[in-house]
Design an enzyme around this catalytic site. Structure first.
Site, PDB file in Angstrom:
ATOM      1  N   HIS A  57       0.804  -1.223   0.000  1.00 48.09           N
ATOM      2  CA  HIS A  57       0.000   0.000   0.000  1.00 48.09           C
ATOM      3  C   HIS A  57       0.832   1.266   0.000  1.00 48.09           C
ATOM      4  O   HIS A  57       0.292   2.359  -0.179  1.00 48.09           O
ATOM      5  CB  HIS A  57      -1.028   0.004   1.125  1.00 48.09           C
ATOM      6  CG  HIS A  57      -0.482  -0.266   2.474  1.00 48.09           C
ATOM      7  ND1 HIS A  57      -0.110   0.730   3.327  1.00 48.09           N
ATOM      8  CD2 HIS A  57      -0.210  -1.432   3.108  1.00 48.09           C
ATOM      9  CE1 HIS A  57       0.338   0.195   4.440  1.00 48.09           C
ATOM     10  NE2 HIS A  57       0.306  -1.110   4.331  1.00 48.09           N
ATOM     11  N   HIS A  84       7.820   7.321   4.158  1.00 51.16           N
ATOM     12  CA  HIS A  84       6.969   6.714   3.124  1.00 51.16           C
ATOM     13  C   HIS A  84       6.257   7.804   2.332  1.00 51.16           C
ATOM     14  O   HIS A  84       6.343   8.981   2.677  1.00 51.16           O
ATOM     15  CB  HIS A  84       5.974   5.721   3.747  1.00 51.16           C
ATOM     16  CG  HIS A  84       4.993   6.401   4.648  1.00 51.16           C
ATOM     17  ND1 HIS A  84       5.191   6.535   5.999  1.00 51.16           N
ATOM     18  CD2 HIS A  84       3.822   7.034   4.379  1.00 51.16           C
ATOM     19  CE1 HIS A  84       4.179   7.216   6.520  1.00 51.16           C
ATOM     20  NE2 HIS A  84       3.331   7.532   5.562  1.00 51.16           N
ATOM     21  N   HIS A  86       2.807   9.129  -0.289  1.00 48.15           N
ATOM     22  CA  HIS A  86       1.416   9.025  -0.731  1.00 48.15           C
ATOM     23  C   HIS A  86       1.321   9.700  -2.090  1.00 48.15           C
ATOM     24  O   HIS A  86       1.909  10.756  -2.292  1.00 48.15           O
ATOM     25  CB  HIS A  86       0.487   9.729   0.263  1.00 48.15           C
ATOM     26  CG  HIS A  86       0.576   9.164   1.653  1.00 48.15           C
ATOM     27  ND1 HIS A  86      -0.170   8.090   2.064  1.00 48.15           N
ATOM     28  CD2 HIS A  86       1.364   9.508   2.700  1.00 48.15           C
ATOM     29  CE1 HIS A  86       0.129   7.798   3.324  1.00 48.15           C
ATOM     30  NE2 HIS A  86       1.067   8.637   3.738  1.00 48.15           N
ATOM     31  N   HIS A 109       6.116  11.482   4.118  1.00 47.03           N
ATOM     32  CA  HIS A 109       6.036  11.526   5.578  1.00 47.03           C
ATOM     33  C   HIS A 109       7.289  10.935   6.198  1.00 47.03           C
ATOM     34  O   HIS A 109       7.595   9.768   5.953  1.00 47.03           O
ATOM     35  CB  HIS A 109       4.805  10.754   6.060  1.00 47.03           C
ATOM     36  CG  HIS A 109       3.518  11.430   5.705  1.00 47.03           C
ATOM     37  ND1 HIS A 109       2.337  10.755   5.568  1.00 47.03           N
ATOM     38  CD2 HIS A 109       3.257  12.739   5.452  1.00 47.03           C
ATOM     39  CE1 HIS A 109       1.377  11.633   5.262  1.00 47.03           C
ATOM     40  NE2 HIS A 109       1.915  12.838   5.166  1.00 47.03           N
ATOM     41  N   THR A 192      -2.596   8.203   9.228  1.00 44.95           N
ATOM     42  CA  THR A 192      -3.604   8.211   8.159  1.00 44.95           C
ATOM     43  C   THR A 192      -3.886   6.805   7.630  1.00 44.95           C
ATOM     44  O   THR A 192      -4.571   6.640   6.631  1.00 44.95           O
ATOM     45  CB  THR A 192      -3.179   9.132   6.989  1.00 44.95           C
ATOM     46  OG1 THR A 192      -2.021   8.584   6.364  1.00 44.95           O
ATOM     47  CG2 THR A 192      -2.873  10.537   7.486  1.00 44.95           C
ATOM     48  N   THR A 193      -3.322   5.814   8.299  1.00 40.83           N
ATOM     49  CA  THR A 193      -3.629   4.419   7.979  1.00 40.83           C
ATOM     50  C   THR A 193      -4.085   3.736   9.268  1.00 40.83           C
ATOM     51  O   THR A 193      -3.794   4.219  10.356  1.00 40.83           O
ATOM     52  CB  THR A 193      -2.393   3.690   7.420  1.00 40.83           C
ATOM     53  OG1 THR A 193      -1.277   3.932   8.274  1.00 40.83           O
ATOM     54  CG2 THR A 193      -2.065   4.170   6.009  1.00 40.83           C
TER      55      THR A 193
HETATM   56 ZN   LIG Z   1       1.776   8.770   5.596  1.00 39.96          ZN
END
Ligand SMILES: [Zn+2]
Ligand SMILES: *[C@@H]1O[C@H](CO)[C@@H](O)[C@H](O)[C@H]1NC(C)=O
Length: 270
Positions: A57, A84, A86, A109, A192-193
């Protein structure tokens, strides 16, 4: 054709708190906070070899020990654990945070946890256990050469759960120059996950990172598209702004020192 939807399914069931992330930042409602001074980044210039993993993901870079931030208004030091990204689809909108409604093509992030904790799962039990530095990307005409090693490495981990080693990388290579980091937004929110723990002190920098259109399309082969969570209600929260006033102060000092030096008696160098 993407592995993301199951993640977002879980999000919608679990993540219903009042202090969720990401958010849309409304710049006319921010409050300036002079305690939000520039960051001390420790070890950001250190070169290391890091494992880059496609975890189905997102793409995550694990960080070695010894990288830390010391922040105005955060009493404790936070150590960096991973980076990571997005993104959207074909270089289209894909950031998580938006500014005055504008979504950017990508967001990075850098995840930090309080020094006293050993893992993210420990840190999320503390309301301010996690500090994330968020950076927005903008499309540019030219290739950002500092990102070439990362973009090249991504082509080696197209398969989910594959990994590769990124050599001779430093966090400094991935972020804007230090003088552009004085202006940032600050609020309290969540991961946010899943499980969207409300344990995050968020810092989003105003200065963006330029990437060419081709670089932004790195994810095309990975079958991971739209790896962002949509913005969440602000509810009873306030967003603060650093204003970057330290830079202003240093200008004042500079001008003063020029005035003072011109007022001092001049000695000829003879
Ligand atoms: Zn993130
Ligand atoms: C990295 O990939 C290799 C196979 O290429 C695998 O054996 C190893 O377990 C992976 N490591 C991690 C941490 O995922």
């Amino acid at each position: 054709q993407t592995s993301s939807p199951d993640v977002w399914q879980v999000v919608s069931q679990q993540c219903s708190g009042r202090f969720q992330s990401p958010i849309n930042i409304v710049t006319r409602k921010m409050l300036p906070d002079e305690q939000l001074t520039p960051f001390h980044l420790v070890g950001y210039q250190k070169t290391f070899h890091g494992r880059l993993t496609n975890n189905g993901h997102t793409v995550q870079l694990d960080l070695p020990l010894g990288i830390m931030i010391k922040v105005g208004r955060l009493a404790e030091n936070y150590k960096a654990v991973q980076v990571h990204f997005h993104w959207g689809q074909n270089g289209g909108p894909g950031s998580e945070h938006t500014i005055d409604g504008e979504q950017f093509p990508m967001e990075m992030h850098i995840v930090h946890i309080k020094e006293e904790y050993d893992s993210l799962s420990q840190a999320v039990k503390d309301q301010t256990g996690v500090a994330v530095l968020g950076f927005l990307f903008q499309e540019s005409e030219t290739t950002n050469k500092k990102y070439t090693p990362l973009v090249d490495a991504l082509t080696r981990i197209i398969e989910p759960s594959s990994n590769t080693t990124l050599t001779d990388i430093s966090l400094e290579m991935l972020i804007p120059p230090k003088e552009d980091l004085a202006k940032y937004f600050r609020y309290h929110g969540s991961l946010t996950t899943p499980d969207c723990a409300e344990a995050v002190v968020w810092t989003l920098f105003e200065s963006t990172i330029p990437l060419s259109r081709n670089q932004l399309r790195f994810s095309d082969g990975t079958q991971m598209v739209q790896t962002y969570r949509p913005v969440q209600p602000l509810n009873a929260r306030q967003v603060y702004y650093s204003k970057g006033q330290i830079l202003v102060v240093s200008w004042v000092l500079l001008i003063m020192s020029v005035l003072l030096s011109s007022a001092l008696p001049q000695y000829s160098e003879g």
